[in-house]
Write a protein that holds these residues in place. Structure first.
Motif, short mmCIF file in Angstrom:
data_model
loop_
_atom_site.label_atom_id
_atom_site.label_comp_id
_atom_site.label_asym_id
_atom_site.label_seq_id
_atom_site.Cartn_x
_atom_site.Cartn_y
_atom_site.Cartn_z
N ARG A 1 -21.13 34.42 -9.81
CA ARG A 1 -22.50 34.57 -10.30
C ARG A 1 -23.11 35.85 -9.75
O ARG A 1 -23.08 36.10 -8.54
N ARG B 1 -25.97 38.08 -8.49
CA ARG B 1 -27.26 37.83 -7.86
C ARG B 1 -28.22 39.01 -8.00
O ARG B 1 -29.42 38.84 -8.17
N CYS B 2 -27.67 40.22 -7.95
CA CYS B 2 -28.55 41.39 -7.99
C CYS B 2 -27.74 42.63 -8.34
O CYS B 2 -26.56 42.72 -7.99
N ASP C 1 -21.85 36.12 -5.87
CA ASP C 1 -21.43 35.01 -5.00
C ASP C 1 -20.04 35.25 -4.45
O ASP C 1 -19.17 35.82 -5.12
#
Length: 233
Positions: free
Chosen positions: A13, A15-16, A29
């Motif tokens: 995933r 995140r940024c 992740d």
């Protein structure tokens, strides 16, 4: 995010993401597991087959994703174009070692005309080679389904965890490295599967039979084309 939205394929995933001084930074992740290449030696034949069959299931999920409409400014057709996930230029390290992206292409014909042009140098110095390259281009169809393709499925990019000795005791925790992903002819995933791990007989045979079933001729023609340069033109 695109793959996670449309499939059940395990992916990290995001995140940024941000860009600074012309460089991009991505935070995602951490996923536990070891590369399949590292685990491969200790897996039984049934375990190896089980893992590859599940990867083949991932490929089927990717192929089922509907192609989105390209950006209006791109002048690409509504469907059937070849390019990055959203219709942008893309990279594919089987076709060129130049890191600069190329494309997108409005049609498969445009895509393969460009690909074959990469081998013009070899035909310029040897007439029989030029004739064979031209013959290969005439033999390559221009009407394949265009599907979403990872483009770099190899044992380095599959993370696994082994829980036991049974065929189903190898968990795939993530499919990594989507840098070359995008929309390609339907047989392209199998072609890249072989390109990346062609020295592994079991892996190669599975890629031809299970991932590239029905498209053996296209794969053979592209392999022959690649052989004119020995590797990447």
């Amino acid at each position: 995010t695109f793959v996670a939205t449309h499939t059940s394929i395990p992916v990290p995933r995001v995140r940024c993401y941000w860009e600074e001084d012309g460089k991009g930074t991505l935070i995602m992740d951490y996923i536990e597991g070891v590369p399949l290449r590292r685990a491969w030696r200790d897996l039984s034949i049934p375990q190896r087959l089980s893992v590859m069959r599940r990867i083949a299931g991932f490929v089927e999920q990717l192929r089922a994703i509907p192609q989105p409409a390209p950006p209006i400014a791109s002048k690409l057709p509504r469907s059937g174009w070849i390019g990055g996930p959203s219709g942008s230029a893309f990279t594919d390290f089987m076709m060129t070692i130049d890191p600069a992206p190329f494309g997108p292409f409005a049609t498969e014909r445009d895509f393969y005309d460009w690909r074959v042009s990469r081998f013009k140098l070899f035909g310029d110095v040897h007439a029989p080679t030029a004739a064979r390259i031209a013959e290969i281009r005439r033999s390559i169809r221009n009407d394949h389904p265009i599907v979403f393709t990872h483009g770099d499925i190899n044992r380095r990019n599959v993370l696994v965890r082994v829980h036991g000795e049974g065929p189903d005791d190898v968990e795939i925790t993530a499919l990594l490295d989507w840098e070359q992903a995008g929309w390609r002819p339907i047989y392209w995933e199998s072609r890249k599967w072989i390109f990346e791990e062609g020295n592994m007989p079991m892996w190669e045979a599975f890629g031809l039979k299970e991932i590239g079933a029905g498209y053996e001729e296209e794969i053979e023609l592209d392999c022959e084309l690649q052989n004119f340069s020995g590797h990447i033109p």
